[in-house]
Design a protein around this motif. Sequence first.
Motif, PDB file in Angstrom:
ATOM      1  N   ASP A 443       0.842  -1.192   0.000  1.00 44.92           N
ATOM      2  CA  ASP A 443       0.000   0.000   0.000  1.00 44.92           C
ATOM      3  C   ASP A 443       0.880   1.245   0.000  1.00 44.92           C
ATOM      4  N   GLY A 444       0.621   2.137  -0.940  1.00 45.16           N
ATOM      5  CA  GLY A 444       1.413   3.347  -1.071  1.00 45.16           C
ATOM      6  C   GLY A 444       2.615   3.177  -1.970  1.00 45.16           C
ATOM      7  N   GLN A 445       2.903   1.941  -2.387  1.00 44.96           N
ATOM      8  CA  GLN A 445       4.028   1.671  -3.271  1.00 44.96           C
ATOM      9  C   GLN A 445       3.577   1.501  -4.720  1.00 44.96           C
ATOM     10  N   ALA A 446       2.422   0.872  -4.920  1.00 46.07           N
ATOM     11  CA  ALA A 446       1.925   0.626  -6.274  1.00 46.07           C
ATOM     12  C   ALA A 446       1.359   1.901  -6.877  1.00 46.07           C
ATOM     13  N   TYR A 449      -2.973   0.721  -6.282  1.00 48.02           N
ATOM     14  CA  TYR A 449      -2.991  -0.439  -5.389  1.00 48.02           C
ATOM     15  C   TYR A 449      -4.188  -1.347  -5.671  1.00 48.02           C
ATOM     16  N   ASP A 450      -5.383  -0.758  -5.798  1.00 43.40           N
ATOM     17  CA  ASP A 450      -6.578  -1.573  -6.020  1.00 43.40           C
ATOM     18  C   ASP A 450      -6.475  -2.342  -7.332  1.00 43.40           C
ATOM     19  N   LEU A 451      -5.900  -1.711  -8.348  1.00 42.57           N
ATOM     20  CA  LEU A 451      -5.723  -2.392  -9.630  1.00 42.57           C
ATOM     21  C   LEU A 451      -4.737  -3.543  -9.484  1.00 42.57           C
ATOM     22  N   LEU A 452      -3.647  -3.331  -8.760  1.00 37.47           N
ATOM     23  CA  LEU A 452      -2.649  -4.388  -8.586  1.00 37.47           C
ATOM     24  C   LEU A 452      -3.259  -5.597  -7.880  1.00 37.47           C
TER      25      LEU A 452
END
Length: 696
Positions: A443-446, A449-452
């Motif tokens: 979280d916060g890196q992608a 995030y929701d798509l990943l």
Amino acid sequence: MTKFVIALTLIICALDIACAAGKVRRWTDVQGRKIEAKLVGYQGGMVSLEMENGRVVRFPLEKLRERDRERVMQNLPIDLATASVDIDKLIWEGLKRANVDIKEQRAALQADTQIDPTERNKELARLQHMEQMTHPTQPLSDAAFMRRVYLDIAGRVPTYAETQNFLRRGKGSAKRAALIDELLDSEAFVSHFFNYLSDLLRVRDGISTGGLGDLKTQAYADWVKDQIRSDRPWDKFVTDLLSAKGYLWESPAIGYLLTDQGMELCNLSNTFTTFTGTEITCAQCHDHPFEQVMQIDFYRMAAFFGNLSYDSTENDRLLGHIQSRKKDFAEGAKAAKQNAADLNRLFAGYNVNLGDTAPENVVKLPFDYQYDNGEPHQSMLPGVYFGDPIDVSAADSPRRAFAEWMTAETNPRFTINIVNRLWKHVFGIAQIEPVDNIPGHLDGQAQNYDLLKYLERLMVEVNYSVKDFLRVLYNTKTYQREACYTSPTLSMIDRGEFHFPAPILRRLSAEQLWDSMVAMSVDDPEASERRTRILEAYREIMSVDWRLTTYTDARDRLQKHNQLGRQTNNNQMKRASELPLPNRVGTFLYAFGQSDKKYIENSSRDGTIPQVMELLNGSLTNKVMSADSKEMVHLAKSETSVNDGIDIIFLSILSRLPKPMERDYAKTLVPGDGKGSDYSDLIWALLNMREFMFIQ
């Protein structure tokens, strides 16, 4: 029937959500606020939560903490028929959120009276640059889509015949989906995706550093192509690589471990980088400064490979038996001595039997180990530092146990890694960059995030079928948009601020460039001069009871063995996947950045002066220009109208017709006024255009 299955699936998934939610539980948002409720639904990015008093509240999914978001997403159904649409929606939601956030930052910046005007202007320029990338680009024309999808799936530009065939099919998304299916099922996809995997897995001819040597690892390359061709599920493919045993001709998957023969520590580091996107090399010498992995953890994991054996004891015994019968060999003593030496190389050097039969686990803590949790030279028992613990006794070998742990759905990094890599393969930038350093906390890196997390579930849903996963990505509207000509900065990528309005503008890889020029020069790029498979011949030569063979028969088999896969010309007009791996220094592929296969994903798309000279004056350009008997030049010269010939050249190289001004200038480059005209200057000009060098 299909509607019934879909309806039944939705009902089952709805029950799954109910079971997952069922009871009242605590939900927490990103600000730490808590609510006691149960999950009753999800739609359009909004979660429906029913409190104990019966009141239902709708809450944005992205505002929940990571663990609660995962709880919701893991229990939602994925309909493969609409998965591409779902991805487009998640991207659109991310773009909207980013756009709103940028506007709020701009308003706050303009209202700040304390900030230095120069710094304000710099920050406003940065925000403007970011805002430009929150607007989707225009949809691709059919011609531009065709060129992109051929380059991305087939690894080359379409031929003139393929271009005409697609453009004449009419309009609509159905013909695009049909072309995607056709290309994914083609031999061209096998060739192109093998180039990708050979870079990732460091597949090369021979086993010594630099891709030379006598071990017939082309059998391994043949096997990798077969796995792509059959769409072997990625988790099973990786399991095969990590747990294979036997001889190379019996079990070609041992080629992966032979790449790092005798270097268990290096192999572990490479394995983690390749299959989990995690760089743990630092922990070989000290506790990792950024990852939660200690030095002792590294050696515990290396211990899964500590009993690896490269056995040639049986080979040596058989060699002695054959040499004792060399009286059967009628040639002179000197020749017999030479053949004996060659046979020794065949058995002791080439004939490696990979197994787990080493009498002692060779992995021990280093002599200078300084931490309190171990002693120098201490033997290590296998163990992992994250995920589910491994019961080694439940598997037939420690390596097999490690492979099953590595590829399990419960491994928090295995699936994320492959979807992240494939996303970059399609869109040019990964959800998490760099792809070989995925952090433990996503979280916060992608970038999204929701798509990943959706992509992770999608890969599981398609049972790790790479083809089916790519099929969904290629059918998204986002993929089928014009490339982003405004590139994100490195800091934007690092902070997860690029939200994929479209694929980025990408330069052709060395293999794409080579294969495209091959497609212009031969009648059928997939059928022309394919590299001879050696796997079956290798098995036939080596699968013999050596105790019963004569010295002469062994000598003959050695000679056949030495001829397997031998090639004398690195620049034959065949697909890059059919040429030596890697191509040697001084070749076209080397000049344009083909990987040397020494390191993971070591290819380069950077431009250089030698590349310019190669396109301006190189032998490959001349071959394309002078291939009179082949499709492009032959068809153009057969036309009675220069205009028609120019159309053929443009469609073959750029996959589009010339614009009026381009046509006028092209005529000045074509001497003659009809059949037999010379198009070489026009071909040279188009091959040296930036439009040809990039995926628009």
